[in-house]
Structure formats: C-alpha cells, structure tokens
Motif scaffolding. Structure first.
Motif, PDB file in Angstrom:
ATOM      1  N   GLN A 170      75.459   1.873  68.450  1.00  9.76           N
ATOM      2  CA  GLN A 170      75.892   1.322  69.739  1.00  9.76           C
ATOM      3  C   GLN A 170      77.243   0.645  69.618  1.00  9.76           C
ATOM      4  OE1 GLN A 170      72.665  -1.188  71.031  1.00  9.76           O
ATOM      5  NE2 GLN A 170      71.690   0.485  72.139  1.00  9.76           N
ATOM      6  N   LEU A 172      79.910   3.340  69.464  1.00 12.48           N
ATOM      7  CA  LEU A 172      80.131   3.933  70.784  1.00 12.48           C
ATOM      8  C   LEU A 172      80.912   2.984  71.688  1.00 12.48           C
ATOM      9  CD1 LEU A 172      76.659   5.615  71.456  1.00 12.48           C
ATOM     10  CD2 LEU A 172      78.829   6.768  71.001  1.00 12.48           C
ATOM     11  N   GLY A 173      80.633   1.694  71.601  1.00 15.08           N
ATOM     12  CA  GLY A 173      81.344   0.725  72.425  1.00 15.08           C
ATOM     13  C   GLY A 173      82.797   0.584  72.015  1.00 15.08           C
ATOM     14  N   ARG A 227      84.873   3.419  73.065  1.00 14.28           N
ATOM     15  CA  ARG A 227      84.873   3.552  74.514  1.00 14.28           C
ATOM     16  C   ARG A 227      84.167   4.829  74.987  1.00 14.28           C
ATOM     17  NH1 ARG A 227      87.041  -0.561  77.059  1.00 14.28           N
ATOM     18  NH2 ARG A 227      88.760  -1.663  76.099  1.00 14.28           N
ATOM     19  N   LEU A 228      83.064   5.159  74.329  1.00 13.23           N
ATOM     20  CA  LEU A 228      82.310   6.333  74.720  1.00 13.23           C
ATOM     21  C   LEU A 228      81.177   5.993  75.691  1.00 13.23           C
ATOM     22  CD1 LEU A 228      82.180   8.312  71.372  1.00 13.23           C
ATOM     23  CD2 LEU A 228      83.536   8.796  73.397  1.00 13.23           C
ATOM     24  N   GLY A 229      81.126   4.755  76.158  1.00  8.12           N
ATOM     25  CA  GLY A 229      80.147   4.371  77.149  1.00  8.12           C
ATOM     26  C   GLY A 229      80.336   5.117  78.450  1.00  8.12           C
ATOM     27  N   ILE A 230      81.520   5.625  78.649  1.00  8.30           N
ATOM     28  CA  ILE A 230      81.820   6.405  79.849  1.00  8.30           C
ATOM     29  C   ILE A 230      80.962   7.655  79.922  1.00  8.30           C
ATOM     30  CG2 ILE A 230      83.675   7.791  78.858  1.00  8.30           C
ATOM     31  CD1 ILE A 230      84.240   6.223  82.150  1.00  8.30           C
ATOM     32  N   ALA A 268      77.889   7.795  79.629  1.00  8.46           N
ATOM     33  CA  ALA A 268      76.662   7.484  80.364  1.00  8.46           C
ATOM     34  C   ALA A 268      76.808   7.852  81.839  1.00  8.46           C
ATOM     35  CB  ALA A 268      76.317   6.008  80.218  1.00  8.46           C
ATOM     36  N   ARG A 269      78.020   7.885  82.333  1.00 10.94           N
ATOM     37  CA  ARG A 269      78.237   8.261  83.735  1.00 10.94           C
ATOM     38  C   ARG A 269      77.949   9.738  83.974  1.00 10.94           C
ATOM     39  NH1 ARG A 269      83.741   5.079  85.465  1.00 10.94           N
ATOM     40  NH2 ARG A 269      82.930   2.992  85.035  1.00 10.94           N
TER      41      ARG A 269
END
Length: 163
Positions: free
Chosen positions: A32, A35-36, A39-42, A44-45
C-alpha cells in the motif's frame, strides 16, 4: 478468509501463525505504501462503483455470517461462507437464549443509537454496557461463554524470515 488461509500453514494462534499474520500485514502495508508513493491510487477510479459496492457488501455479509453463531451461542459450526447459513439454520434449536439476547440486544442498541442519536458513538456505548454487564453480573453461571484470558502488554517484536 485470512484465518483459514493461514491455518493451512501453521496451527491457529501458535507463535508461527502469529508470525505469519504479522508478516502478511507488514507486506500488505509495504504494498500500500508503494502504491501511494507511486501515485497509483488513481487506478482505484478504474474499478466500477457497482463492483466496489458488491465487494464491500460481500465482505460485510461474510463477517456477519462468521459472527452470527457466536452471537447466538451456537457451537459446532464448521463451514464458512454461504454454506454456514444452512448450518446456522440447522443449529437454531441449540441457540443459547442468554447469548442470543445479548448479541441481538447489542446490535439493536448500536442501530438505535445510529438512528436516534447519531452523534453518540453507539459501538463504544455498546462496548461499555457489555463491560459493565460482564463485571456486575456472573454471566458464566447463565451459560455465557467468556472470551478467556487476554494477555496484557505488547508482544516482543521479532523479524520474520521472508522468502
């Protein structure tokens, strides 16, 4: 579930089992964090809202199904998931009435607080009521099974071997 997955590698609640659980939590946190930071949290969109809602509801249902036998005071449930429903229904005649009243009363209390007093933390209030009830009455004589001894203090931190 995680419990059953790790149980295939080590005896549940043994030192090896706890080490595996901590290692898995540590690795999950590292993933996690990576990923944060990248900047791969995008990503999730890209997951459809209906898929997220379905996953969340399925997780909630699975948690409820695993906790329901305990809340009703039913023992001997060995199956999990959707198959547990049949076992729970088959064991309804063996429901421990006092345990069921405590479990259902707690759920009703939390939901009532959420509905009629949303600013009051219903779960915390239910916990405090349960603790007060446990200390002021002898629930064991009524057949309620206690959790048992919970060790105090912080366990010794050790590094596990990752392979």
């Amino acid at each position: 579930t995680l419990f059953r997955s790790l149980a295939s590698f080590a005896q549940p609640l043994s030192p090896e089992y706890i080490t595996l659980a901590i290692s898995l939590a540590f690795l999950t946190g590292i993933i996690q964090l990576m990923l944060g930071v990248s900047r791969l949290g995008i990503l999730a969109r890209l997951i459809p809202h209906s898929a997220l809602v379905g996953f969340t509801n399925a997780a909630a249902l699975l948690i409820a199904l695993t906790q329901l036998p305990t809340a009703l005071g039913i023992t001997g449930i060995t199956s999990s998931g959707i198959y547990a429903i049949k076992d729970i229904i088959m064991h309804i005649p063996t429901t421990h009435v006092v345990s069921a009243c405590l479990g259902i009363g707690t759920i009703v209390g939390v939901l009532a607080m959420k509905r009629y007093a949303p600013t009051v933390p219903g779960s915390l209030l239910a916990l405090l009521c349960g603790l007060t009830l446990a200390f002021t009455t002898d629930l064991e004589t009524l057949g309620v099974i206690p959790i048992g001894y919970i060790p105090s203090g912080i366990p010794q931190f050790t590094f596990s071997a990752f392979s």
